[in-house]
Design an enzyme around this catalytic site. Structure first.
Site, PDB file in Angstrom:
ATOM      1  N   ASP A 160      -4.326   7.598  11.836  1.00 36.98           N
ATOM      2  CA  ASP A 160      -2.914   7.246  12.012  1.00 36.98           C
ATOM      3  C   ASP A 160      -2.363   7.682  13.357  1.00 36.98           C
ATOM      4  OD1 ASP A 160      -1.936   5.871   9.619  1.00 36.98           O
ATOM      5  OD2 ASP A 160      -2.609   7.671   8.561  1.00 36.98           O
ATOM      6  N   GLU A 213       0.853  -1.200   0.000  1.00 42.52           N
ATOM      7  CA  GLU A 213       0.000   0.000   0.000  1.00 42.52           C
ATOM      8  C   GLU A 213       0.883   1.242   0.000  1.00 42.52           C
ATOM      9  OE1 GLU A 213      -2.472   0.503   3.544  1.00 42.52           O
ATOM     10  OE2 GLU A 213      -1.358  -1.031   4.616  1.00 42.52           O
TER      11      GLU A 213
END
Ligand SMILES: Cc1ncc(COP(=O)(O)O)c(C=O)c1O
Lengths: 264, 395
Positions: free
Chosen positions: A65, A54
């Site tokens: 995140d 990815e």
């Protein structure tokens, strides 16, 4: 048989799963620490035999995140990362390496580009799908339909906090593979795979026939070994970046090899 | 919105819907605000300001007199009632000016909840009196050092905490932004301002206002007061955003008035954001920490598009002027955020006739801004005081 008729990503993954019990997906934030470093990382992944990669397009508000990737996103943006550079990099990578590449990023990038143009650019670059951790299923239908026209797999996320009903709903729309997050929270922190993960993966398995990836807090070769039997794909994100920073180029190569060794 | 919060947001929606359907809920909220927060806050006629500008009669809705000194407590105490209904034991919040953080810490202390407040590191610096009070009230204050170190980064940090802690934690979002149901839920509690103000204007001024002015950060005080007048087409509604160092400099937070905002999706909601062509959020600037933010409540963006709310902006310099005039003329000390509404109103008051009335929403009081205002006004006495204090500590 898949819920949404065959994308090439899914059949590719199924093909590889005939040869080995577990696949490995690794990750990098494009532009961090630099494009040159990113290319060296990809070479290391390729040499090690990583199955799927990815590539994250940096965003200013990466709410899914943790600290390491937040910094990576912000520093890459600071260094001038943008769409042109990203897609140029992705296209070069797709042409050079045999593993399939998926887009990872936040929905505002897609929204600004326009869904049609977004799908066309991914397909042109030779990418196979996308992961958008802030796009809920109910907002994704138009994008999903366009994706299918370009043979791209929208990869949805299943979370241990989801009810079975919700997992089933996601499962019905799933294509390519599903990204199952091993725990609550954001990327980065280590996960104890003995804590309810097997039961969660069982719930995901009943929700969909597509391959299941397991990520969030998978940090070591031992973790990857433990994913065997739980999922079809082990997903390693932050630990890869940490390895690059702590172990250097050669250490990173060995780290990747060590992870892949546990999948065979 | 990340999938991990899907069930949590559904739980909140259900709790809110149940509460709204419960005929006693609104009354219990109003009663709580009366005996704990001192509501209703008054509407004050400002004769000196009126004469100074020589046009419309000027009235001020006094949210500065609400407990903790701003409108923020309305939303916070309302959400506190929901927290009790949901049975959670911890609350988290973002804060810009620190007013929402102080209000949340107050609520947590009163309801016996654990409390963590996320605040951009830049705001921790410029709103330190509020940091002090949050900690005294028992809250943990976390300085957020990533991104632009302001309100948007504090929201991201709170969302990340919530993505892990949702089982026992409620996120008390402080404005009309973020994922559904927050914009609607925060507006619901803040409408107490508009309901009171409409009734009070009829009592005190004998008429509805010709115009209502409110500053717009995320948009909660504006949504609260505007909602009271939405069904009165003759009442013009004016939102005042932060023009910072001037729209042309790019250093501002005027999403709608500046004409530089674009529709986007971030932090769990869709609205007009200050962002570049590739959807990366811009660095915003305002002397007022509470207005220094990239997005604006989706309902306000919609009312703007419909032409129901007009958007203006005021620069840092105009705001400091308006603050000084208000203090000297009326003995009222608006927060720097609120002073944007005053600046917008002052610019237009003289163009109206004495038959007109205008209502300014004073969203909060200015005590928290003592350091910033002292710097802006170049107050020598204050600087001497701080210097002596510092020398005392150094010894
Ligand atoms: C006194 C005051 N007014 C206004 C605002 C801006 O928020 P909103 O636009 O949601 O009312 C704040 C935010 O911190 C504030 O403290």
């Amino acid at each position: 048989m898949s819920a949404v008729p065959g994308t090439s990503l899914e059949s590719h993954l199924r093909g590889r799963l005939e040869d080995k019990p577990l696949l490995l997906m690794t990750h990098l934030v494009v532009g961090y620490p630099s494009l040159e470093a990113n290319w060296t990382m990809l070479e290391a992944m390729d040499a090690a035999g990583v199955d799927l990669v990815e590539l994250q397009l940096p965003f200013s508000e990466p709410i899914a995140d943790g600290p390491a990737f937040v910094k990576a996103n912000h520093d890459a943006i600071e260094a001038g990362m943008g769409w042109e550079v990203y897609f140029d990099f992705a296209a070069r990578a797709a042409a050079r390496f045999s593993f399939p590449i998926v887009f990872m990023g936040y929905y505002n990038s897609v929204f600004q580009m326009g869904a049609q143009r977004y799908c066309a650019r991914l397909a042109e670059a030779g990418m196979k799908g996308f992961i958008l951790p802030d796009l809920p299923l109910e907002e994704a239908s138009q994008l999903t339909a366009l994706a299918r026209e370009h043979d791209l797999s929208p990869v949805f996320i299943m979370s241990p906090t989801n009810s079975q009903e919700r997992l089933n709903e996601i499962g019905r729309q799933a294509s390519g593979f599903v990204y199952c997050t091993a725990r609550r929270g954001v990327t980065g922190r280590k996960t104890d795979l003995s804590q309810g993960v097997a039961e969660f993966m069982q719930r995901c398995r009943t929700a969909t026939p597509v391959p299941l990836g397991l990520g969030f807090g998978i940090r070591t070769a031992a973790d990857v070994r433990n994913v065997r039997g739980l999922a079809d794909i082990a997903i390693v994100g932050t630990a890869g970046l940490d390895a690059w920073q702590e172990l250097g180029e050669e250490g990173y190569r060995l780290f990747m090899k060590g992870l892949v060794a546990e999948t065979c | 919105m990340p999938e991990v919060l899907h069930e949590t947001l559904a739980e909140l929606r259900d709790a809110f819907d149940d509460a709204r359907r419960d005929p006693s809920f609104w009354n219990s909220y109003v009663a709580l605000m009366a005996n704990y927060a001192g509501r209703p806050t008054p509407v004050t006629y400002c004769d000196n300001l009126t004469r100074r500008f020589g046009g419309a009669r000027i009235y001020v809705k006094r949210e500065d007199l609400n407990h903790t000194g701003a409108h923020k407590a309305n939303n916070v105490m309302g959400q506190g009632l929901l927290v009790q209904r949901m049975g959670k034991r911890r609350v988290i919040a973002e804060t810009g000016a620190g007013q929402h953080g102080v209000a949340t810490a107050t609520m947590a202390a009163r309801l016996g909840l654990e409390c963590t407040i996320y605040m951009g590191a830049e705001d921790v610096e410029r709103q330190h009196p509020n940091v002090f009070w949050m900690r005294q009230l028992g809250a943990e204050v976390v300085a957020v050092t990533d991104g632009t170190r302001t309100l948007k980064d504090a929201i991201n940090a709170a969302l990340r905490d919530w993505a892990d802690s949702m089982a026992d934690t409620h996120y008390v979002l402080g404005t009309v932004c973020g994922p559904h149901p927050f914009p609607e839920l925060v507006t619901y509690f803040q409408t107490i301002i508009g309901y009171e103000a409409r009734r009070q204007m009829l009592e005190v001024a004998g008429t509805l206002p010709s115009r209502v002015y409110a500053c717009v950060g995320g948009g909660s005080n504006a949504s609260g007061i505007f909602t009271g007048f939405l069904d009165d087409p003759a009442v013009e509604l004016v939102g005042v955003e932060a023009a910072g160092k001037g729209i042309a400099t790019g250093q501002h937070a005027a999403r709608l008035a500046g004409g530089q905002g674009r529709t986007g999706v971030a932090q769990g909601y869709k609205t007009v954001f200050l962002q570049n062509e590739e959807g990366l959020m811009r660095d915003t600037h305002s002397v007022a920490a509470g207005l220094d933010y990239i997005g604006v409540g989706p309902m306000l963006a919609h009312l703007h598009q419909q032409g129901r709310v007009r958007f203006e902006s005021a620069t840092d310099a105009e705001v400091v002027d308006a603050l000084r005039v208000t203090m000297r003329s009326e003995g009222i000390i608006p927060a720097l955020e609120s002073a944007h509404a005053f600046a917008g109103a002052f610019r237009e008051a003289s163009g109206l006739s004495s038959d007109d009335t205008i209502l300014i929403n004073q969203s909060g009081r200015g005590d928290k801004d003592i350091f910033t205002v002292a710097d802006a006004l170049g107050d020598e006495g204050w600087v001497d005081f701080i210097r002596h204090k510092a020398e005392g500590y150094a010894r």
